[in-house]
Design a protein around this motif. Sequence first.
Motif, PDB file in Angstrom:
ATOM      1  N   UNK A   1      36.940  44.610  41.445  1.00 19.63           N
ATOM      2  CA  UNK A   1      37.627  44.016  42.586  1.00 19.63           C
ATOM      3  C   UNK A   1      39.080  43.671  42.246  1.00 19.63           C
ATOM      4  N   UNK A   2      39.301  43.066  41.081  1.00 15.99           N
ATOM      5  CA  UNK A   2      40.661  42.689  40.688  1.00 15.99           C
ATOM      6  C   UNK A   2      41.531  43.926  40.524  1.00 15.99           C
TER       7      UNK A   2
ATOM      8  N   UNK B   1      48.871  37.172  38.416  1.00 13.47           N
ATOM      9  CA  UNK B   1      48.177  36.011  37.868  1.00 13.47           C
ATOM     10  C   UNK B   1      46.802  35.847  38.531  1.00 13.47           C
ATOM     11  N   UNK B   2      45.760  35.856  37.721  1.00 10.42           N
ATOM     12  CA  UNK B   2      44.414  35.673  38.247  1.00 10.42           C
ATOM     13  C   UNK B   2      43.944  34.258  37.953  1.00 10.42           C
TER      14      UNK B   2
ATOM     15  N   UNK C   1      45.551  36.214  42.531  1.00 13.30           N
ATOM     16  CA  UNK C   1      44.218  36.696  42.895  1.00 13.30           C
ATOM     17  C   UNK C   1      43.225  35.596  42.542  1.00 13.30           C
ATOM     18  N   UNK C   2      42.609  35.017  43.566  1.00 14.98           N
ATOM     19  CA  UNK C   2      41.691  33.891  43.376  1.00 14.98           C
ATOM     20  C   UNK C   2      40.256  34.393  43.411  1.00 14.98           C
ATOM     21  N   UNK C   3      39.484  34.020  42.390  1.00 14.85           N
ATOM     22  CA  UNK C   3      38.088  34.440  42.262  1.00 14.85           C
ATOM     23  C   UNK C   3      37.213  33.197  42.325  1.00 14.85           C
TER      24      UNK C   3
ATOM     25  N   UNK D   1      50.668  35.819  50.400  1.00 16.99           N
ATOM     26  CA  UNK D   1      50.234  37.166  50.090  1.00 16.99           C
ATOM     27  C   UNK D   1      49.162  37.252  49.027  1.00 16.99           C
ATOM     28  N   UNK D   2      48.622  36.121  48.601  1.00 13.97           N
ATOM     29  CA  UNK D   2      47.572  36.113  47.582  1.00 13.97           C
ATOM     30  C   UNK D   2      46.305  36.800  48.097  1.00 13.97           C
ATOM     31  N   UNK D   3      45.402  37.117  47.168  1.00 11.12           N
ATOM     32  CA  UNK D   3      44.133  37.774  47.499  1.00 11.12           C
ATOM     33  C   UNK D   3      42.961  36.869  47.098  1.00 11.12           C
TER      34      UNK D   3
END
Length: 310
Positions: A104-105, A136-137, A191-193, A217-219
């Motif tokens: 996914x990332x 940045x994750x 990118x937030x998990x 615009x983050x995911x």
Amino acid sequence: MAMSFLYKSDPVRGALWAERFAQHMPELPFRIWPDTGDTLDVRYLAAWEPPPDLATHYPNLEVLFSTGAGIDQFDFSSIPENLPVVRMVESGIVNGMVEYVTLAVLSLHRDWHTYRQQQQEGRWQTHRVYPASSRRVGVLGLGVLGRAVLERLGSFGFPSAGWSRSPQQIDGVECHAGPDGLQAFLERTDILICLLPLTDSTCGILSQSLFDQLPRGACLINVGRGAHLVQDDLLKALEAGQLSRAVLDVCEPEPLPPGHAFWTHPQVALTPHIASMTQPETAADAVLDNLRRHQQGLPLIGLVDRTRGY
């Protein structure tokens, strides 16, 4: 006194568990629901949803095992307070989650969803390729799964951070904790998990107030539970451009009803809760190991702290 192990979940997987038990602990009779045998003999129960009235029907039960990594499906009001509850911690779950989140990332990082849409439109257009070091994750939840995911993502060069309820230390990971640390964690996350357990305090945490603290615009990748997400807030954040994409493996309810916006939303990738599944052989081995630990008086791996809800 006689004793037995009772399995109450998918019977196909249960048959594989039975083979493992016969090989490695033949002295412990293994039964698959609804073949309970004498319920007074049942000392160990593995279930996705336990049968009702445990205290009445299984008075000699010593340990309740969840056949999944989560325990939010359990009704703890019907489970005796002194009965140890153990969630599943096994390599199959960990490896599956690492694979899914990495996929996914990388798909978000390398614009895979954009190129898929362009292919469907017959449009040939390139986009700038950014190094992993610029993306940045951040992982919400620093349990076994969160730590394993961060270790793998760090190997690609993604700047990694994690947030948890209590302070943690992980080499190479910027760790944040508690309500006071959440904003700083979100502000640095592209990118937030979500890998949080579902508790009263985390239900609905993926909401507008949280999305507004992320960089524009983050995911989002949600592999926790569907109830973590406020669905209307996600749709609004995508429409406003505050979030650019979302990958969802969990929803509320499951499956989503026909006509739900997530089915056809161009910025949402949806999978049917398949990110990580217990592998019957390694799951049975994990339970066998815990049974040996229990018999030796050692701490159980995955023992649930009821005050925390996980």
